[in-house]
Design a protein around this motif. Structure first.
Motif, PDB file in Angstrom:
ATOM      1  N   ARG A 194       0.821  -1.208   0.000  1.00 41.20           N
ATOM      2  CA  ARG A 194       0.000   0.000   0.000  1.00 41.20           C
ATOM      3  C   ARG A 194       0.860   1.265   0.000  1.00 41.20           C
ATOM      4  O   ARG A 194       0.526   2.258  -0.667  1.00 41.20           O
ATOM      5  N   SER A 235      -9.217  -2.585  -0.496  1.00 43.03           N
ATOM      6  CA  SER A 235      -8.554  -2.749   0.793  1.00 43.03           C
ATOM      7  C   SER A 235      -9.553  -3.078   1.890  1.00 43.03           C
ATOM      8  O   SER A 235      -9.320  -3.959   2.727  1.00 43.03           O
ATOM      9  N   ILE A 293      -6.918   3.830   3.078  1.00 39.73           N
ATOM     10  CA  ILE A 293      -6.349   2.564   2.612  1.00 39.73           C
ATOM     11  C   ILE A 293      -5.448   1.944   3.682  1.00 39.73           C
ATOM     12  O   ILE A 293      -5.412   0.733   3.867  1.00 39.73           O
ATOM     13  N   GLY A 303      -8.761   1.392  -5.002  1.00 40.95           N
ATOM     14  CA  GLY A 303      -7.856   0.746  -4.060  1.00 40.95           C
ATOM     15  C   GLY A 303      -8.399   0.741  -2.640  1.00 40.95           C
ATOM     16  O   GLY A 303      -8.238  -0.235  -1.902  1.00 40.95           O
TER      17      GLY A 303
END
Length: 229
Positions: free
Chosen positions: A134, A166, A225, A162
């Motif tokens: 990440r 996640s 994230i 993303g």
């Protein structure tokens, strides 16, 4: 009560209870034990074994007829009375206390892992290889955002995807993950608009006004994230 038959005295009796060496109020387990003991005592004598099996079948059939006719044996009455007495007495034994504690533990709140799949989010930093991946992806997105401000829409869209992925990987349901992803993007854009409006009157800023508004949104998404569960 006797638990087996005396082949020398009662094996010729016509009463199946006497043949098995038990009383009429004997329980089922006692009847079973009497049968097994009697068969062992009979040895290989086929006639004696046949009489024992006949007596055993007669006892079982008699019990079945009692159930069908609604007749309650004295053994059943005694067992029911003992059960009522046990239920009326307050339980203070350690075994019952342990059972009560087990029930209380079963009524406890769900574990954090189960809570993470609900609607309300919690914060927990990603660990291990997931954190490294990440951070690398987030750094690449930040460099792309700074190097090509015209790609703001693309970078924000990819970072939002993303964030969604996640959350799903960390246990959140897809619908909840989508909702919080969009909420964080909206929060970031509002924050960027406020920051852009504050610094709009100042000259000589090194950042593009579009980038100035998009950068807070990207950082908020990146924080989601890394932390959002």
């Amino acid at each position: 009560m006797a638990s087996g038959v005396d082949l020398g005295s009662s094996s010729e009796s016509q009463d199946p209870y006497e043949r098995l060496g038990i009383s009429a109020d004997a329980g089922f387990e006692e009847v079973q034990r009497a049968r097994e003991t009697s068969l062992k005592a009979a040895g290989d004598d086929p006639m004696a074994r046949a009489r024992i099996e006949t007596a055993y079948d007669a006892v079982l059939m008699g019990r079945l007829r009692e159930r069908q006719s609604g007749t309650i044996s004295s053994a059943a009455v005694t067992a029911s009375r003992l059960e009522d007495q046990s239920a009326s007495k307050p339980s203070t034994s350690p075994v019952n206390t342990s059972a009560l504690l087990t029930r209380i533990r079963n009524l406890s709140l769900p574990s954090p892992k189960l809570n993470s799949a609900g609607f309300l989010p919690s914060l927990s930093l990603v660990e291990g290889q997931g954190l490294l991946v990440r951070l690398i992806a987030g750094g690449i997105g930040l460099l792309l955002l700074l190097a090509a401000p015209t790609a703001v829409d693309l970078v924000l869209a990819l970072s939002t995807i993303g964030l969604f992925i996640s959350q799903v990987k960390r246990g959140r349901r897809p619908l909840g993950a989508l909702g919080w992803s969009l909420a964080l993007v909206a929060l970031g854009l509002v924050l960027g608009a406020v920051i852009g409006a504050v610094f709009a009157t100042q000259a000589g800023l090194p950042l593009n006004p579009i980038l100035l508004e998009a950068l807070p949104a990207y950082l908020v998404v990146l924080a989601g994230i890394l932390l959002l569960v």
